[in-house]
Design an enzyme around this catalytic site. Structure first.
Site, PDB file in Angstrom:
ATOM      1  N   ASN A   9     -11.115  -3.007  20.382  1.00 48.76           N
ATOM      2  CA  ASN A   9     -10.443  -2.364  19.250  1.00 48.76           C
ATOM      3  C   ASN A   9     -11.393  -2.445  18.061  1.00 48.76           C
ATOM      4  O   ASN A   9     -11.522  -3.491  17.436  1.00 48.76           O
ATOM      5  CB  ASN A   9      -9.129  -3.110  18.966  1.00 48.76           C
ATOM      6  N   TRP A  10     -12.066  -1.324  17.808  1.00 50.02           N
ATOM      7  CA  TRP A  10     -13.084  -1.334  16.734  1.00 50.02           C
ATOM      8  C   TRP A  10     -12.446  -1.374  15.353  1.00 50.02           C
ATOM      9  O   TRP A  10     -13.134  -1.585  14.357  1.00 50.02           O
ATOM     10  CB  TRP A  10     -13.977  -0.101  16.839  1.00 50.02           C
ATOM     11  N   LYS A  11     -11.149  -1.119  15.265  1.00 51.27           N
ATOM     12  CA  LYS A  11     -10.466  -1.055  13.964  1.00 51.27           C
ATOM     13  C   LYS A  11     -11.210  -0.071  13.037  1.00 51.27           C
ATOM     14  O   LYS A  11     -11.739   0.919  13.518  1.00 51.27           O
ATOM     15  CB  LYS A  11     -10.333  -2.456  13.365  1.00 51.27           C
ATOM     16  N   GLU A  97      -1.590  -5.100  12.600  1.00 47.95           N
ATOM     17  CA  GLU A  97      -2.078  -4.623  11.304  1.00 47.95           C
ATOM     18  C   GLU A  97      -1.287  -3.407  10.856  1.00 47.95           C
ATOM     19  O   GLU A  97      -1.061  -3.207   9.654  1.00 47.95           O
ATOM     20  CB  GLU A  97      -3.593  -4.333  11.397  1.00 47.95           C
ATOM     21  N   GLU A 167      -0.748 -10.611  21.101  1.00 52.33           N
ATOM     22  CA  GLU A 167      -1.688 -10.954  20.039  1.00 52.33           C
ATOM     23  C   GLU A 167      -0.972 -11.768  18.963  1.00 52.33           C
ATOM     24  O   GLU A 167      -0.322 -11.191  18.078  1.00 52.33           O
ATOM     25  CB  GLU A 167      -2.260  -9.682  19.407  1.00 52.33           C
ATOM     26  N   GLY A 173      -8.561 -12.147  13.991  1.00 42.63           N
ATOM     27  CA  GLY A 173      -9.623 -12.104  12.987  1.00 42.63           C
ATOM     28  C   GLY A 173      -9.771 -13.392  12.202  1.00 42.63           C
ATOM     29  O   GLY A 173     -10.470 -13.442  11.194  1.00 42.63           O
ATOM     30  N   SER A 212      -9.102 -13.317  18.294  1.00 42.64           N
ATOM     31  CA  SER A 212     -10.313 -14.140  18.255  1.00 42.64           C
ATOM     32  C   SER A 212     -10.855 -14.495  19.639  1.00 42.64           C
ATOM     33  O   SER A 212     -11.343 -15.614  19.844  1.00 42.64           O
ATOM     34  CB  SER A 212     -10.092 -15.405  17.408  1.00 42.64           C
ATOM     35  N   GLY A 233     -11.142  -7.531  19.143  1.00 44.18           N
ATOM     36  CA  GLY A 233     -11.432  -6.919  17.850  1.00 44.18           C
ATOM     37  C   GLY A 233     -12.878  -7.181  17.449  1.00 44.18           C
ATOM     38  O   GLY A 233     -13.807  -6.521  17.914  1.00 44.18           O
ATOM     39  N   GLY A 234     -13.083  -8.174  16.596  1.00 45.84           N
ATOM     40  CA  GLY A 234     -14.401  -8.451  16.030  1.00 45.84           C
ATOM     41  C   GLY A 234     -15.515  -8.494  17.066  1.00 45.84           C
ATOM     42  O   GLY A 234     -16.589  -7.897  16.872  1.00 45.84           O
TER      43      GLY A 234
HETATM   44  P1  PGA Z   1      -9.891 -10.101  16.788  1.00 49.02           P
HETATM   45  O1  PGA Z   1      -8.846  -8.884  16.829  1.00 49.02           O
HETATM   46  O2  PGA Z   1     -10.502 -10.177  18.174  1.00 49.02           O
HETATM   47  O3  PGA Z   1     -10.895  -9.711  15.739  1.00 49.02           O
HETATM   48  O4  PGA Z   1      -9.133 -11.327  16.447  1.00 49.02           O
HETATM   49  C1  PGA Z   1      -8.043  -8.625  17.946  1.00 49.02           C
HETATM   50  C2  PGA Z   1      -7.131  -7.461  17.670  1.00 49.02           C
HETATM   51  O5  PGA Z   1      -6.630  -7.354  16.534  1.00 49.02           O
HETATM   52  O6  PGA Z   1      -6.886  -6.610  18.546  1.00 49.02           O
END
Ligand code: PGA
Length: 253
Positions: A9-11, A97, A167, A173, A212, A233-234
């Site tokens: 998930n590149w956001k 989010e 999640e 994050g 994370s 994500g990250g």
């Molecule tokens: P993160 O995000 O790996 O940066 O914690 C995960 C997500 O929100 O899908």
């Protein structure tokens, strides 16, 4: 046998230049991987370019959100059918989010899930509790409410063509990961709740962990009975990290 899925998930991150470097590193590092299903979910404006770059590869492309409506006067929204038309296979719905910033409630998320499936996409339904919920012992109640809204709206058999991502909001994050035991406990709870409606669907349903996930904690999470991969994500923006996470999932298969 559930094939693990690792989705990035590149956001709201990326640029043409950064995407192209990331994708070429991912193709080099993951081209041979068959034991795990792979996907990336870039920002919508980059979808056509990313789909083009990845055509013929083993990495699928998905959206980060879609509308609950099929078409019409919904400024700024993107219909599931548009994602399908350009070549997306899946779409994230109900990311925390968006639940927080766009005030998406469970009924709205359920409507997005239904719309995504109607358009031929596999929804990746995100559920998870906030820190205060966990501290107050409400984790299961919160996850049950988010899950039941979709089970009621779509029917349990819709989960034959869907994926759930657990999640915990406090782990997204933040660098705080749920311990493998904490994650497994909620994953088992989710699977049991779906099994209450249909044990076969529950047994085949993939439940990803997100929050994370990094190269060094992925194997510990993916090794557990009810964890079938991750929503990343990250670390999905770092080719080496994403490749290591995908390989950890392949080894858990
Ligand atoms: P993160 O995000 O790996 O940066 O914690 C995960 C997500 O929100 O899908």
């Amino acid at each position: 046998m559930r094939k693990p899925l690792v989705a990035g998930n590149w956001k709201m991150n990326g640029s043409r230049d950064a995407n192209s470097k990331l994708l070429s590193a991912l193709q080099d590092g993951l081209g041979d991987l068959q034991a795990v299903q792979l996907a990336v979910c870039p920002p919508a404006v980059y979808l056509p370019e990313v789909i083009d770059t990845l055509s013929g590869s083993n990495i699928e492309v998905g959206g980060q959100d879609c509308s609950d409506e099929a078409s019409g006067a919904y400024t700024g929204e993107i219909a599931g059918s548009m994602l399908t038309e350009i070549g997306c296979r899946c779409v994230i719905v109900g990311h925390s989010e968006r639940r927080q910033r766009q005030n998406e409630d469970s009924a709205w998320v359920a409507a997005k899930f239904v719309a995504a499936q109607a358009a031929g996409l596999t929804p990746i339904l995100c559920v998870g509790e906030q820190k205060e919920d966990r501290e107050a012992g409400r984790t299961e109640a919160v996850v049950a409410e988010q899950l039941d809204a979709v089970l009621d709206a779509a029917g349990v058999e819709a989960f034959d063509r869907a994926v759930i991502a657990y999640e915990p909001v406090w782990a997204i994050g933040t660098g705080l990961t749920a311990t493998p035991e904490q994650a497994q406990e909620v994953h088992a709870f989710i699977r049991n709740r779906v099994a209450g409606r249909d044990p076969r669907v529950a047994a085949e349903l993939r439940i990803l962990y997100g929050g994370s996930v990094k190269a060094d904690n992925a194997a510990g999470l993916f090794g557990l009975a009810d964890i079938d991969g991750g929503l990343i994500g990250g670390a999905s923006l770092d080719a080496d990290a994403f490749i290591a996470i995908a390989r950890a999932a392949a080894e858990s298969a």
